[in-house]
Write an enzyme that holds these catalytic residues in place. Structure first.
Site, short mmCIF file in Angstrom:
data_model
loop_
_atom_site.label_atom_id
_atom_site.label_comp_id
_atom_site.label_asym_id
_atom_site.label_seq_id
_atom_site.Cartn_x
_atom_site.Cartn_y
_atom_site.Cartn_z
N TYR A 14 19.81 29.35 -48.71
CA TYR A 14 21.23 29.11 -48.45
C TYR A 14 21.61 27.67 -48.77
CZ TYR A 14 25.42 28.95 -45.38
OH TYR A 14 26.68 28.81 -44.86
N ASP A 38 33.30 31.82 -39.88
CA ASP A 38 33.20 30.40 -40.15
C ASP A 38 34.58 29.77 -40.06
OD1 ASP A 38 32.65 27.85 -41.03
OD2 ASP A 38 31.66 28.48 -42.88
N ASP A 96 29.47 18.01 -38.78
CA ASP A 96 28.19 18.38 -38.18
C ASP A 96 28.34 19.79 -37.64
OD1 ASP A 96 26.68 15.98 -38.57
OD2 ASP A 96 28.00 15.04 -37.09
N ASP A 99 24.73 26.70 -37.70
CA ASP A 99 24.91 28.09 -38.11
C ASP A 99 23.81 28.94 -37.51
OD1 ASP A 99 27.06 27.34 -39.67
OD2 ASP A 99 26.19 28.02 -41.57
#
Length: 128
Positions: A14, A38, A96, A99
């Site tokens: 990723y 997201d 910052d 995930d």
């Protein structure tokens, strides 16, 4: 999927996909019916095709990701902290973020949640 080696390699793939601005290499990490949130409190993006389009748009912003520490694994979930370097409103900025990837038994990502918000965004002062 609870194989830490595989899960960690997917996280690295990723990160590497962003470095190459290769949305297709990221989309194939996801199951056909996967979801992306997201940030995490946003409506889900559902399906590999929509996820591919989401990442392609993100890569138009010249985003670079840098891991901040090791990938954390608990069962079939991988969590990772990282820094996003980008331009926002034409100015250099960082976010910052953390995930999480939830994995199916076949090793594909079924759900991604990105944890970040306005307090995590910082603009960088460029030297004069």
């Amino acid at each position: 999927m609870s194989d830490p080696v595989h899960m960690t390699s997917v996280v690295q793939a990723y990160i590497d996909g962003f470095a190459r601005a290769d949305a297709a290499s990221i989309a194939v990490l996801y199951a056909d019916d996967a979801t992306v949130r997201d940030p995490a409190n946003s409506p889900p993006i559902t399906g590999r095709e929509a996820i591919h389009a989401f990442y392609a748009r993100a890569m138009d912003k010249d985003i670079r990701l840098t891991l901040n520490g090791p990938v954390r694994i608990a069962g079939n979930v991988a969590a990772f902290a990282f820094r996003i370097d980008m331009k926002r409103d034409g100015k250099p900025a960082t976010i910052d973020a953390i995930d999480t990837f939830e994995f199916a038994p076949d090793g594909l990502i079924t759900a991604m949640h990105a944890y970040w918000g306005p307090t995590n965004l910082q603009f960088i002062q460029e030297p004069k």
